[in-house]
Design an enzyme around this catalytic site. Structure first.
Site, short mmCIF file in Angstrom:
data_model
loop_
_atom_site.label_atom_id
_atom_site.label_comp_id
_atom_site.label_asym_id
_atom_site.label_seq_id
_atom_site.Cartn_x
_atom_site.Cartn_y
_atom_site.Cartn_z
CE LYS A 1 -3.87 2.37 1.84
NZ LYS A 1 -4.31 2.64 0.47
CB ILE B 1 -8.85 4.53 1.52
CG1 ILE B 1 -9.85 3.37 1.47
CG2 ILE B 1 -7.89 4.35 2.68
CD1 ILE B 1 -9.28 2.03 1.16
CB CYS C 1 -4.13 8.90 -4.88
SG CYS C 1 -5.55 8.65 -3.82
CB THR D 1 -9.20 4.17 -8.88
OG1 THR D 1 -8.55 5.24 -8.19
CG2 THR D 1 -9.04 2.89 -8.10
N GLY E 1 -12.23 -2.22 -10.65
CA GLY E 1 -12.97 -3.44 -10.95
C GLY E 1 -13.33 -3.53 -12.43
N GLY F 1 -9.38 -3.67 -13.66
CA GLY F 1 -10.50 -4.57 -13.96
C GLY F 1 -10.11 -5.96 -14.40
C1 LIG Z 1 -9.35 -0.36 -1.73
C2 LIG Z 1 -8.30 0.11 -2.71
C3 LIG Z 1 -7.17 0.76 -2.23
C4 LIG Z 1 -6.19 1.20 -3.14
N1 LIG Z 1 -5.07 1.81 -2.66
C5 LIG Z 1 -4.08 2.16 -3.52
C6 LIG Z 1 -2.86 2.70 -3.04
O1 LIG Z 1 -2.62 2.84 -1.84
N2 LIG Z 1 -1.92 3.06 -3.96
C7 LIG Z 1 -2.11 2.90 -5.31
O2 LIG Z 1 -1.21 3.24 -6.09
N3 LIG Z 1 -3.25 2.37 -5.79
C8 LIG Z 1 -4.24 2.01 -4.93
N4 LIG Z 1 -5.37 1.44 -5.41
C9 LIG Z 1 -5.56 1.27 -6.87
C10 LIG Z 1 -5.19 -0.15 -7.33
O3 LIG Z 1 -3.84 -0.44 -7.10
C11 LIG Z 1 -5.49 -0.31 -8.83
O4 LIG Z 1 -4.68 0.57 -9.56
C12 LIG Z 1 -6.94 -0.03 -9.17
O5 LIG Z 1 -7.80 -0.56 -8.19
C13 LIG Z 1 -7.34 -0.57 -10.55
O6 LIG Z 1 -7.19 -1.97 -10.61
P1 LIG Z 1 -8.40 -3.02 -10.35
O7 LIG Z 1 -9.53 -2.57 -11.21
O8 LIG Z 1 -7.83 -4.33 -10.71
O9 LIG Z 1 -8.73 -2.91 -8.89
C14 LIG Z 1 -6.37 0.99 -4.53
C15 LIG Z 1 -7.52 0.34 -4.99
C16 LIG Z 1 -8.48 -0.11 -4.10
C17 LIG Z 1 -9.69 -0.81 -4.64
#
Ligand SMILES: Cc1cc2nc3c(=O)[nH]c(=O)nc-3n(C[C@H](O)[C@H](O)[C@H](O)COP(=O)(O)O)c2cc1C
Length: 305
Positions: free
Chosen positions: A47, A73, A131, A193, A217, A245
């Site tokens: 994280k 968050i 972020c 995201t 997602g 996703g």
């Molecule tokens: C609950 C949560 C916390 C996240 N925290 C971070 C973070 O601390 N640092 C970061 O670079 N990305 C963070 N992300 C983004 C994820 O690393 C990823 O880039 C994003 O969720 C897209 O991928 P996915 O669709 O497979 O989840 C977070 C995502 C989620 C869902």
């Protein structure tokens, strides 16, 4: 099929598997590694951590929605000093390569975190330039000059490769990606995201206390895939981690074909911490079906019309 079909490389970084656990979805990695079979991953990104503790946002800050999830968050974390205290002795015992993730308000804050992460034993650091949840709305990822300034300051001081994680909302993504690579980024992570918003119809309030949050997602996949394709087409050979996703091997194949050299799993690991095992197995099967014997054959294999 090659003896090591999943082997790939991301610029100068060698990976035993193209699967990477995405930052924020596997905690500090240690907790996850004690329960999940992590050997199917080439790396896991901890994280994001900042120079000083960040309080994050009040609850509710996680909301499942039909096409994925929203989170706001606010990068709550106890700061790099505590991270180093906890993780330095744990990293050598974790069965997957633990990468760090740095976040900050200034290039100097990022650089402080990167240096301490490297001292704690991480072999690679990802800079979270993207972020969308910070209260001040600052996003280095939106501006090539500001993004490059962070990368440059970190690269000068870091004894390990440093990558830049960008936002899918970046107006001129290619310009920012290019500036980060020129500033010395060893790879790009595409993407974080996307900015999203959800309503709680029962209460009439936003789903998240902060209003907008990060959308992740399955619904994010076409957007993140577009980012990978767009950057790979404009900057051939750029080392890219595709992320957004991915929940099945076929999704991973799409990202690899579009130009990613590795892929990160995020939200899917929140639902199913062991998803890497299934996806790695299916990926080998999918490659057999496509008639390719190594992941590297897939990378950037998209054909023009
Ligand atoms: C609950 C949560 C916390 C996240 N925290 C971070 C973070 O601390 N640092 C970061 O670079 N990305 C963070 N992300 C983004 C994820 O690393 C990823 O880039 C994003 O969720 C897209 O991928 P996915 O669709 O497979 O989840 C977070 C995502 C989620 C869902």
């Amino acid at each position: 099929m090659a003896s090591d079909p999943l082997k790939t490389s991301l610029g100068s970084i060698e990976l035993t598997s193209p699967l990477i656990a995405a930052s924020g979805t596997v905690g500090s990695v240690w907790e996850w590694a004690t329960t999940a079979d992590v050997r199917h991953f080439g790396a896991a990104v901890a994280k994001s951590v900042s120079a000083e503790p960040w309080a994050g946002r009040p609850v509710p800050r996680l909301a499942p929605i039909s096409t994925g999830m929203l989170n706001g968050i606010g990068i709550q974390n106890a700061g790099i000093e505590q991270w180093v205290g906890l993780m330095t002795s744990r990293i050598p015992g974790i069965e997957v390569s633990v990468w760090g993730s740095a976040v900050g308000h200034t290039p100097t804050e990022y650089a402080k975190v990167v240096v301490l992460l490297a001292e704690a034993g991480v072999p690679v650091v990802e800079l979270n330039l993207s972020c969308p949840n910070l209260d001040d709305g600052e996003m280095f990822s939106f501006d090539p000059v500001r993004a490059a300034a962070v990368v440059e300051e970190c690269v000068v001081l870091a004894p390990v490769p440093v990558g830049a994680k960008l936002s899918p909302d970046t107006p001129d993504l290619v310009a920012v990606a290019s500036a980060c690579l020129e500033a010395g980024a060893g790879f790009l992570t595409l993407t974080n995201t996307a900015s999203g918003f959800g309503m709680d119809r029962r209460t009439g309030r936003p789903l998240l206390s902060g209003g907008p949050g990060g959308y992740s997602g399955p619904g994010l996949k076409p957007i993140a895939l577009r980012c990978v394709y767009q950057v790979a087409q404009a900057l051939p050979g750029a080392p890219i981690i595709g992320c957004g996703g991915i929940s099945e091997a076929a999704d991973a194949v799409d990202f690899l074909m579009a130009g990613a050299s590795a892929v990160a799993l995020g939200t899917v690991l929140l639902e199913s911490p062991n998803a890497g095992k299934r996806i790695a197995k299916d990926l080998v099967r999918e490659m057999q079906r496509l008639g390719v014997s190594t992941v590297t054959e897939l990378v950037g294999s998209v054909r023009p019309w």
